[in-house]
Design a protein around this motif. Structure first.
Motif, PDB file in Angstrom:
ATOM      1  N   HIS A 196       0.885  -1.013   0.385  1.00 45.20           N
ATOM      2  CA  HIS A 196      -0.233  -0.603  -0.246  1.00 45.20           C
ATOM      3  C   HIS A 196       0.911   1.002   0.197  1.00 45.20           C
ATOM      4  CE1 HIS A 196      -3.868  -2.148   1.917  1.00 45.20           C
ATOM      5  NE2 HIS A 196      -3.710  -2.527   0.446  1.00 45.20           N
ATOM      6  N   GLY A 197       2.151   1.192   0.503  1.00 41.61           N
ATOM      7  CA  GLY A 197       2.987   1.885   0.784  1.00 41.61           C
ATOM      8  C   GLY A 197       3.503   2.896  -1.199  1.00 41.61           C
ATOM      9  N   LEU A 198       3.378   1.781  -1.861  1.00 46.54           N
ATOM     10  CA  LEU A 198       3.465   1.752  -3.301  1.00 46.54           C
ATOM     11  C   LEU A 198       2.240   2.318  -4.662  1.00 46.54           C
ATOM     12  CD1 LEU A 198       5.731   1.831  -6.061  1.00 46.54           C
ATOM     13  CD2 LEU A 198       5.577  -1.317  -6.228  1.00 46.54           C
ATOM     14  N   TRP A 199       1.474   1.176  -3.841  1.00 43.61           N
ATOM     15  CA  TRP A 199       0.231   1.798  -4.993  1.00 43.61           C
ATOM     16  C   TRP A 199      -0.898   2.466  -4.351  1.00 43.61           C
ATOM     17  CZ3 TRP A 199       1.054  -0.471  -9.501  1.00 43.61           C
ATOM     18  CH2 TRP A 199       2.339  -1.448  -9.781  1.00 43.61           C
ATOM     19  N   GLY A 200      -0.323   2.790  -3.091  1.00 42.40           N
ATOM     20  CA  GLY A 200      -1.588   3.558  -2.364  1.00 42.40           C
ATOM     21  C   GLY A 200      -2.727   2.708  -1.834  1.00 42.40           C
ATOM     22  N   ALA A 201      -4.148   2.856  -1.044  1.00 41.92           N
ATOM     23  CA  ALA A 201      -5.311   2.429  -0.919  1.00 41.92           C
ATOM     24  C   ALA A 201      -5.619   1.763  -1.289  1.00 41.92           C
ATOM     25  CB  ALA A 201      -5.999   3.854   0.339  1.00 41.92           C
ATOM     26  N   ASP A 202      -6.677   0.739  -0.942  1.00 39.99           N
ATOM     27  CA  ASP A 202      -7.363  -0.217  -1.758  1.00 39.99           C
ATOM     28  C   ASP A 202      -8.286   0.705  -2.864  1.00 39.99           C
ATOM     29  OD1 ASP A 202      -6.424  -2.012  -1.132  1.00 39.99           O
ATOM     30  OD2 ASP A 202      -7.986  -2.909   0.432  1.00 39.99           O
ATOM     31  N   SER A 203      -8.395   0.188  -4.166  1.00 40.70           N
ATOM     32  CA  SER A 203      -9.353   0.885  -4.481  1.00 40.70           C
ATOM     33  C   SER A 203     -11.158   0.732  -4.520  1.00 40.70           C
ATOM     34  CB  SER A 203      -9.186   1.599  -6.126  1.00 40.70           C
ATOM     35  OG  SER A 203      -9.607   1.994  -7.055  1.00 40.70           O
ATOM     36  N   THR A 204     -11.390   1.785  -5.243  1.00 38.64           N
ATOM     37  CA  THR A 204     -12.928   0.856  -4.667  1.00 38.64           C
ATOM     38  C   THR A 204     -13.805   1.406  -6.298  1.00 38.64           C
ATOM     39  OG1 THR A 204     -13.533   3.424  -3.657  1.00 38.64           O
ATOM     40  CG2 THR A 204     -13.898   1.452  -1.740  1.00 38.64           C
ATOM     41  N   ALA A 205     -12.965   1.602  -7.340  1.00 40.95           N
ATOM     42  CA  ALA A 205     -13.431   1.708  -7.898  1.00 40.95           C
ATOM     43  C   ALA A 205     -12.858   1.433  -9.506  1.00 40.95           C
ATOM     44  CB  ALA A 205     -13.569   3.222  -9.054  1.00 40.95           C
ATOM     45  N   VAL A 206     -14.158   0.740 -10.054  1.00 35.28           N
ATOM     46  CA  VAL A 206     -13.546  -0.285 -11.451  1.00 35.28           C
ATOM     47  C   VAL A 206     -13.772   1.055 -12.776  1.00 35.28           C
ATOM     48  CG1 VAL A 206     -13.517  -2.404 -10.464  1.00 35.28           C
ATOM     49  CG2 VAL A 206     -15.587  -1.702 -11.911  1.00 35.28           C
ATOM     50  N   ALA A 207     -13.587   0.288 -14.048  1.00 34.13           N
ATOM     51  CA  ALA A 207     -13.615   0.889 -15.369  1.00 34.13           C
ATOM     52  C   ALA A 207     -14.217  -0.329 -16.317  1.00 34.13           C
ATOM     53  CB  ALA A 207     -12.508   1.387 -16.188  1.00 34.13           C
ATOM     54  N   SER A 208     -15.871  -0.112 -16.745  1.00 31.41           N
ATOM     55  CA  SER A 208     -15.885  -1.502 -17.482  1.00 31.41           C
ATOM     56  C   SER A 208     -15.757  -0.831 -18.529  1.00 31.41           C
ATOM     57  CB  SER A 208     -17.064  -1.650 -16.868  1.00 31.41           C
ATOM     58  OG  SER A 208     -18.216  -0.700 -16.902  1.00 31.41           O
ATOM     59  N   HIS A 250     -19.391  -9.270  -9.053  1.00 28.88           N
ATOM     60  CA  HIS A 250     -17.717  -9.407  -9.702  1.00 28.88           C
ATOM     61  C   HIS A 250     -17.049 -10.899  -9.031  1.00 28.88           C
ATOM     62  CE1 HIS A 250     -15.836  -7.218  -5.813  1.00 28.88           C
ATOM     63  NE2 HIS A 250     -17.538  -6.369  -6.126  1.00 28.88           N
ATOM     64  N   GLY A 251     -17.994 -11.112  -7.517  1.00 26.72           N
ATOM     65  CA  GLY A 251     -17.595 -12.519  -7.386  1.00 26.72           C
ATOM     66  C   GLY A 251     -15.316 -11.998  -6.022  1.00 26.72           C
ATOM     67  N   THR A 252     -14.865 -10.995  -6.106  1.00 28.58           N
ATOM     68  CA  THR A 252     -13.968 -10.705  -5.330  1.00 28.58           C
ATOM     69  C   THR A 252     -13.799 -10.227  -3.767  1.00 28.58           C
ATOM     70  OG1 THR A 252     -13.070  -8.541  -6.800  1.00 28.58           O
ATOM     71  CG2 THR A 252     -12.691 -10.568  -8.113  1.00 28.58           C
ATOM     72  N   THR A 253     -12.819  -9.716  -3.558  1.00 34.35           N
ATOM     73  CA  THR A 253     -12.288  -9.366  -1.942  1.00 34.35           C
ATOM     74  C   THR A 253     -12.959  -7.651  -1.983  1.00 34.35           C
ATOM     75  OG1 THR A 253     -10.280  -9.564  -1.680  1.00 34.35           O
ATOM     76  CG2 THR A 253     -11.551 -11.137  -1.175  1.00 34.35           C
ATOM     77  N   MET A 254     -12.981  -7.560  -3.749  1.00 28.45           N
ATOM     78  CA  MET A 254     -13.302  -5.827  -3.324  1.00 28.45           C
ATOM     79  C   MET A 254     -13.950  -5.426  -3.141  1.00 28.45           C
ATOM     80  SD  MET A 254     -11.865  -3.610  -7.262  1.00 28.45           S
ATOM     81  CE  MET A 254     -13.110  -1.472  -6.993  1.00 28.45           C
ATOM     82  N   ASN A 255     -13.853  -4.184  -2.615  1.00 33.41           N
ATOM     83  CA  ASN A 255     -15.199  -3.398  -1.687  1.00 33.41           C
ATOM     84  C   ASN A 255     -15.565  -2.165  -2.870  1.00 33.41           C
ATOM     85  OD1 ASN A 255     -17.738  -1.593  -1.033  1.00 33.41           O
ATOM     86  ND2 ASN A 255     -16.144  -0.845   0.712  1.00 33.41           N
ATOM     87  N   LEU A 256     -16.391  -2.294  -4.159  1.00 28.77           N
ATOM     88  CA  LEU A 256     -16.698  -2.208  -4.983  1.00 28.77           C
ATOM     89  C   LEU A 256     -18.048  -0.801  -5.111  1.00 28.77           C
ATOM     90  CD1 LEU A 256     -16.853  -3.684  -9.005  1.00 28.77           C
ATOM     91  CD2 LEU A 256     -18.754  -1.425  -8.364  1.00 28.77           C
ATOM     92  N   GLU A 257     -17.621   0.336  -5.321  1.00 27.59           N
ATOM     93  CA  GLU A 257     -18.471   1.669  -4.847  1.00 27.59           C
ATOM     94  C   GLU A 257     -18.826   2.329  -6.226  1.00 27.59           C
ATOM     95  OE1 GLU A 257     -17.487   3.809  -1.828  1.00 27.59           O
ATOM     96  OE2 GLU A 257     -17.005   2.229  -0.373  1.00 27.59           O
ATOM     97  N   GLY A 258     -18.321   2.459  -6.807  1.00 27.90           N
ATOM     98  CA  GLY A 258     -18.373   3.188  -8.471  1.00 27.90           C
ATOM     99  C   GLY A 258     -18.035   2.380  -9.620  1.00 27.90           C
ATOM    100  N   ASN A 259     -17.920   2.595 -10.256  1.00 24.99           N
ATOM    101  CA  ASN A 259     -17.922   2.425 -11.834  1.00 24.99           C
ATOM    102  C   ASN A 259     -17.550   3.436 -13.082  1.00 24.99           C
ATOM    103  OD1 ASN A 259     -19.212  -0.830 -13.193  1.00 24.99           O
ATOM    104  ND2 ASN A 259     -18.124   0.401 -14.407  1.00 24.99           N
ATOM    105  N   TYR A 260     -16.516   2.999 -13.560  1.00 24.78           N
ATOM    106  CA  TYR A 260     -16.525   4.132 -15.132  1.00 24.78           C
ATOM    107  C   TYR A 260     -16.806   3.890 -16.459  1.00 24.78           C
ATOM    108  CZ  TYR A 260     -12.937   5.764 -11.510  1.00 24.78           C
ATOM    109  OH  TYR A 260     -12.266   6.557 -10.134  1.00 24.78           O
ATOM    110  N   VAL A 261     -17.478   4.492 -17.134  1.00 22.48           N
ATOM    111  CA  VAL A 261     -18.032   3.832 -18.154  1.00 22.48           C
ATOM    112  C   VAL A 261     -17.989   4.966 -19.410  1.00 22.48           C
ATOM    113  CG1 VAL A 261     -20.301   1.880 -16.939  1.00 22.48           C
ATOM    114  CG2 VAL A 261     -20.755   4.516 -17.949  1.00 22.48           C
ATOM    115  N   ASP A 262     -17.676   4.212 -20.379  1.00 23.67           N
ATOM    116  CA  ASP A 262     -18.110   5.485 -21.462  1.00 23.67           C
ATOM    117  C   ASP A 262     -19.063   5.458 -22.071  1.00 23.67           C
ATOM    118  OD1 ASP A 262     -16.793   6.465 -23.577  1.00 23.67           O
ATOM    119  OD2 ASP A 262     -15.240   5.172 -24.358  1.00 23.67           O
TER     120      ASP A 262
END
Length: 565
Positions: free
Chosen positions: A247-259, A319-331
């Motif tokens: 996390h020191g390199l990549w930052g905090a866990d992301s809560t958004a995905v792009a689709s 999505h079934g992963t451990t990610m806490n998904l809150e936002g979704n970027y789309v075109d």
């Protein structure tokens, strides 16, 4: 007996359906009447105003709704985090609209990139942010990765991910170990995944240096590698990547995905194949959900005519992963007013890049105050009809619950909400979507940081699509099967290969960047642009050599505790 009239024969069709004969009698043009009738039937079937008894997708829409909704009303509202009282929901949404519009009205005259005025092309004139230059240090870091590990075969990327994550344990847990030794089973599974994920085929892969015959690999594919197990393997690698991140390199866990979707050409004989007007060819779509750190969390195969809005919702909530998904970027293709409405109910922030934003109309939060937001007047339209939402609030919650609990597919539910639908629940969902889109567009126009955040998120999924062409190179990238399961398996194995690439690259980058001489070189711009999705040091082609004893030296140990097959 005269032909029965219906709404398909009205309006513009009426002049074609009906003709006066030489005696002045009104006659029906049979061929035109049949065309109008079938078109009306198609539209009504699509939005389920008519249905087919005994069908699944086209069944009675009441069967899509959860049967226990009345008995478990409070629980279902609680799962969606929505108030039981519609007036509370309406006040929250109206207050959000009011605040965002007021904030935009206050500063719009000072913004260099937005101008709102009366014009034919649309009231909103918007200038997108300029692309940031690529940080030079990232090229040096990638070159250092290539110098340390040389050229790594793609099959070794898969092997390293499998051995470190233990993702193949899911296969034996579901199907049983059978009579095969775990190492033999693991090698054959990896070869099958590589064959499907590169589209080279099992016959080509079987000719490599690994000691496994084509018939043996095909047997393991039939016996062990199902679409469910392949999907679970991909999820395990994604979860392992999240766990391995510094996390020191990549930052905090992301809560958004792009689709976004990728178009794959496919044989005409495949019943799943359709012509796609946007991509200009026959094929299928694979719709991806990719996290900001280039980790794919969901994928699905779609027909070319399928709704990308439904695909976006499906991947965001399943999505079934451990990610806490809150936002979704789309075109633009992944958003609509209905999409804004359903994501509001499902607690997902829909964050689109709207292609024709100049045509977007901002809805007023309240009637009777035409002088409110004077600087936004050219872009404003009528007030939101809150009464429609209040009267149908319970019904739209039922549909959101049906999507959440999967009593029907997301596409089947959203297919009812088309512009030809007359159901009041559609009108309510549309009003919610209009309010939510207004609450999004106002801060989007106002905040450069939000605009750049969405652009950066979509750039990640564009990079993922570019990697598809590198990885899925066999047969010119064309799907040469007419079996739907084989098509899905190819997409899932492609997902596994690229997830493995991202996982191993993450470990390699962390090895390099934990050294002070490299860590000190990174500027804030370098850290924002850092991505594990690159392949300049990867060889996807050539003879397939597989040796479980030959490992990549990454980290303190080649095979950390818990990394088993």
């Amino acid at each position: 007996m005269s032909a029965p009239a219906h709404r398909g024969t009205e309006g513009q069709w009426a002049d074609l359906v009906y003709r006066d004969d030489t005696r002045g009698r009104r006659r029906v043009v049979r061929m035109v009447y049949e065309v109008a009738t079938f078109q009306a039937l198609r539209e009504q079937l699509r939005c389920k105003e008519v249905w087919v008894v005994g069908a699944d997708r086209w069944r009675n829409p009441d069967q899509d709704l959860p049967t226990d909704f009345e008995a478990r009303r409070v629980e279902h509202y609680g799962e969606l985090r929505k108030p039981l009282d519609p007036s509370v929901f309406i006040e929250e949404l109206r207050a959000e609209m009011t605040g965002e519009l007021a904030a935009l009205d206050e500063v719009v005259g000072e913004l260099e990139w937005v101008e709102i005025a009366e014009r034919k092309a649309g009231a909103i004139k918007f200038t997108a942010p300029e692309a940031s230059p690529e940080p030079r240090n990232l090229r040096r870091v990638k070159a250092e990765v290539g110098r340390r590990w040389q050229v790594v075969p793609l099959i070794d990327m898969l092997k390293e991910a499998v051995l470190r994550t233990g993702c193949l344990q899911r296969v034996t847990a579901v199907t049983g170990g059978g009579h095969l030794h775990p190492e033999v089973l693991a090698e054959r599974l990896m070869l099958a995944i590589y064959a499907y994920g590169t589209n080279t085929g099992i016959r080509s892969v079987a000719g490599g240096d690994h000691g496994h015959a084509e018939e043996d690999i095909r047997y393991v594919r039939r016996r062990y590698l199902t679409t469910d197990t392949a999907r679970q393997i991909a999820i395990e690698i994604a979860n392992a990547t999240f766990a391995a991140r510094d996390h020191g390199l990549w930052g905090a866990d992301s809560t958004a995905v792009a689709s976004d979707s990728t178009h794959f050409r496919a044989w005409d004989q495949n019943l799943f194949t359709e012509w796609h007007s946007r991509y200009g060819g026959r094929g299928i779509l694979v719709y991806w959900h990719v996290e900001r750190g280039s980790v794919v969390v969901h994928s699905q195969t779609l027909r070319a005519s399928a709704s990308e809005v439904a695909a976006m919702v499906e991947g965001a909530i399943r999505h079934g992963t451990t990610m806490n998904l809150e936002g979704n970027y789309v075109d633009s293709h992944g958003q609509s007013e209905i999409g804004f409405g359903i994501t509001r109910l499902l607690n997902i922030d829909l964050l689109p890049r709207i292609k024709r934003i100049n045509k977007v109309r901002l809805y007023r939060p309240a009637a009777g105050d035409p002088g409110a937001y004077p600087n936004l007047t050219p872009a404003l339209t009528r007030p939101i009809n809150w009464d429609v939402i209040a009267h149908n609030y319970d019904q739209v919650i039922k549909y959101a619950t049906a999507i959440r609990t999967r009593t029907a597919s997301t596409e089947a539910i959203l297919s009812r909400f088309t512009r030809s639908a007359s159901h009041p629940a559609y009108q309510a969902m549309l009003e919610i979507g209009r309010a939510q889109r207004t609450a999004f567009v106002a801060p989007y126009l106002r905040e450069r940081d939000l605009q750049r955040e969405i652009e950066e998120g979509l750039n990640v999924v564009e990079s993922w699509n570019a990697a598809n062409a590198v990885t899925y190179y066999g047969k010119g990238g064309e799907i040469s099967t007419n079996r739907r399961e084989e098509v899905e398996m190819g997409a899932l194995c492609l997902r596994i290969l690229q997830a493995s690439l991202v996982y191993v690259n993450t470990l390699m980058l962390q090895d390099v960047l934990t050294e002070p001489e490299w860590a000190d070189r990174l500027t804030p711009a370098d850290r924002r642009g850092l991505t594990p999705l690159f392949w300049t040091h990867v060889r996807p082609y050539g003879e397939v050599r597989l040796d479980l004893g030959a490992r990549l030296t990454i980290g303190a140990t080649a095979n950390p505790p818990g990394g088993q097959m």
